[in-house]
Design an enzyme around this catalytic site. Structure first.
Site, PDB file in Angstrom:
ATOM      1  N   ASP A   4       0.838  -1.195   0.000  1.00  0.00           N
ATOM      2  CA  ASP A   4       0.000   0.000   0.000  1.00  0.00           C
ATOM      3  C   ASP A   4       0.875   1.248   0.000  1.00  0.00           C
ATOM      4  OD1 ASP A   4      -2.227  -1.548   0.123  1.00  0.00           O
ATOM      5  OD2 ASP A   4      -2.690  -1.133   2.222  1.00  0.00           O
ATOM      6  N   LYS A  52      -3.498   3.198  -3.965  1.00  0.00           N
ATOM      7  CA  LYS A  52      -4.587   3.741  -4.775  1.00  0.00           C
ATOM      8  C   LYS A  52      -4.774   5.225  -4.487  1.00  0.00           C
ATOM      9  CE  LYS A  52      -6.832   0.084  -3.518  1.00  0.00           C
ATOM     10  NZ  LYS A  52      -7.855  -0.887  -3.168  1.00  0.00           N
ATOM     11  N   MET A  76     -10.874   6.666   8.494  1.00  0.00           N
ATOM     12  CA  MET A  76     -11.124   7.407   7.252  1.00  0.00           C
ATOM     13  C   MET A  76     -12.176   8.493   7.475  1.00  0.00           C
ATOM     14  SD  MET A  76     -10.988   4.321   4.451  1.00  0.00           S
ATOM     15  CE  MET A  76     -11.432   2.953   5.504  1.00  0.00           C
TER      16      MET A  76
HETATM   17  C1  LIG Z   1      -8.215   1.906   4.258  1.00  0.00           C
HETATM   18  S1  LIG Z   1      -8.214   2.093   6.003  1.00  0.00           S
HETATM   19  C2  LIG Z   1      -7.250   0.686   6.428  1.00  0.00           C
HETATM   20  C3  LIG Z   1      -7.243   0.344   7.901  1.00  0.00           C
HETATM   21  C4  LIG Z   1      -6.246  -0.731   8.239  1.00  0.00           C
HETATM   22  N1  LIG Z   1      -6.593  -1.982   7.618  1.00  0.00           N
HETATM   23  C5  LIG Z   1      -6.084  -0.912   9.740  1.00  0.00           C
HETATM   24  O1  LIG Z   1      -6.421  -1.984  10.260  1.00  0.00           O
HETATM   25  O2  LIG Z   1      -5.555  -0.007  10.389  1.00  0.00           O
HETATM   26  C6  LIG Z   1      -7.121   3.479   6.210  1.00  0.00           C
HETATM   27  C7  LIG Z   1      -7.426   4.281   7.439  1.00  0.00           C
HETATM   28  O3  LIG Z   1      -6.827   3.691   8.577  1.00  0.00           O
HETATM   29  C8  LIG Z   1      -6.462   4.692   9.505  1.00  0.00           C
HETATM   30  N2  LIG Z   1      -5.011   4.617   9.730  1.00  0.00           N
HETATM   31  C9  LIG Z   1      -4.166   3.702   9.247  1.00  0.00           C
HETATM   32  N3  LIG Z   1      -2.922   3.896   9.737  1.00  0.00           N
HETATM   33  C10 LIG Z   1      -2.997   4.965  10.560  1.00  0.00           C
HETATM   34  C11 LIG Z   1      -2.049   5.659  11.372  1.00  0.00           C
HETATM   35  N4  LIG Z   1      -0.767   5.270  11.445  1.00  0.00           N
HETATM   36  N5  LIG Z   1      -2.478   6.720  12.096  1.00  0.00           N
HETATM   37  C12 LIG Z   1      -3.757   7.114  12.046  1.00  0.00           C
HETATM   38  N6  LIG Z   1      -4.693   6.494  11.284  1.00  0.00           N
HETATM   39  C13 LIG Z   1      -4.322   5.435  10.567  1.00  0.00           C
HETATM   40  C14 LIG Z   1      -6.907   6.014   8.917  1.00  0.00           C
HETATM   41  O4  LIG Z   1      -8.214   6.274   9.379  1.00  0.00           O
HETATM   42  C15 LIG Z   1      -6.904   5.690   7.444  1.00  0.00           C
HETATM   43  O5  LIG Z   1      -7.737   6.565   6.727  1.00  0.00           O
END
Ligand SMILES: C[S@@+](CC[C@H](N)C(=O)[O-])C[C@H]1O[C@@H](n2cnc3c(N)ncnc32)[C@H](O)[C@@H]1O
Length: 248
Positions: free
Chosen positions: A38, A60, A172
């Site tokens: 990703d 993406k 998100m």
């Molecule tokens: C497509 S989702 C995927 C979530 C991922 N599968 C998970 O379990 O963390 C992406 C969202 O995860 C959150 N996210 C992922 N990594 C993050 C981080 N290091 N700090 C804050 N938010 C994070 C945000 O809300 C971001 O928009």
């Protein structure tokens, strides 16, 4: 599917800090010949892979042409060629990550697969702020919700979430935060309920903000962020006060 037989591994990369990878994730990264990863990935995580591993950024981002179908097809292509493939996904592959769609493509192609769970930002984000998602006598339930919707998919039932109370973890949701606040208050949640948000949790540029539900729309929250709504969010304020005291 047993791990030994797996050709394609969907691996959770955790929230960013390589120290938050699982032991199995590191093992799979070291074995991988091809890595599809990703966009939101710390380069230090990829540094754990073999130098000769093929790294493919299938992020993406806006204006990108990487459709889910193309990613699925590439996974199948490399899997069929007998290469050890790692599909590295942020957080946990099965939480808002379209992980099962990729597994379905592998199943349809008759390929062996496995999932290596990861530390999800839904838990690591709150933890980075000192916020427990459940706490005795404070929050007995936690709901993880996303503001991102596929075309035609219904919105979350914000009224039901407001009635349920407990802890609400929003992924998100940075861009839609004003709407989230408005809908939850309209659903009956008190405007005084604490909220907290962490951007880039576990990374060097991590940033925490906190306030009240009524002010969610005006809090400066940048993506990628995890937003916590509920009484437990007041612990983020405690952590901020402790840090300010320590700095004084
Ligand atoms: C497509 S989702 C995927 C979530 C991922 N599968 C998970 O379990 O963390 C992406 C969202 O995860 C959150 N996210 C992922 N990594 C993050 C981080 N290091 N700090 C804050 N938010 C994070 C945000 O809300 C971001 O928009």
């Amino acid at each position: 599917v047993s791990a030994a037989a797996a050709v394609v591994s969907l691996v959770g990369a955790g929230p960013g800090d390589p120290d938050l990878l699982t032991v199995r994730a590191v093992r799979r990264l070291r074995e991988a010949e091809v890595i599809l990863h990703d966009r939101l990935l710390d380069p230090a995580v990829l540094d754990l892979a073999r130098p000769d591993a093929v790294r493919i950024d299938v992020g993406k981002g806006p204006g990108e042409s990487w459709t889910q179908e193309r990613i699925n097809a590439l996974l199948v292509e490399h899997g069929r060629a007998g290469r050890r493939v790692v599909r590295l996904k942020g957080g946990d592959p099965f939480l808002f990550g379209r992980g099962r769609e990729e597994v379905d493509a592998l199943v349809a192609a008759g390929l062996a697969w496995e999932v290596v769970p990861g530390v999800s930002s839904a838990l690591a984000g709150p933890a980075a702020m000192g916020v427990p998602v459940t706490h005795r006598r404070v929050a007995a339930t936690v709901t993880v919700v996303t503001c991102s919707r596929a075309a035609g998919e219904a919105d979350p039932d914000w009224d039901a979430l407001a009635r349920l109370g407990g802890t609400i973890v929003v992924l998100m949701g940075a861009a839609a935060r004003a709407e989230v606040g408005r809908r939850l208050v309209a659903g009956g949640l008190s405007p005084e309920v604490p909220v907290a948000a962490v951007t880039n949790a576990s990374r060097p540029d991590q940033r925490v903000v906190h306030g009240r539900l009524a002010d969610l729309g005006s809090l400066p929250i940048e993506a990628p962020a995890v937003i916590v709504v509920g009484e437990v969010a007041r612990y983020a304020a405690c952590a901020a006060e402790a840090a300010a005291l320590a700095a004084a």
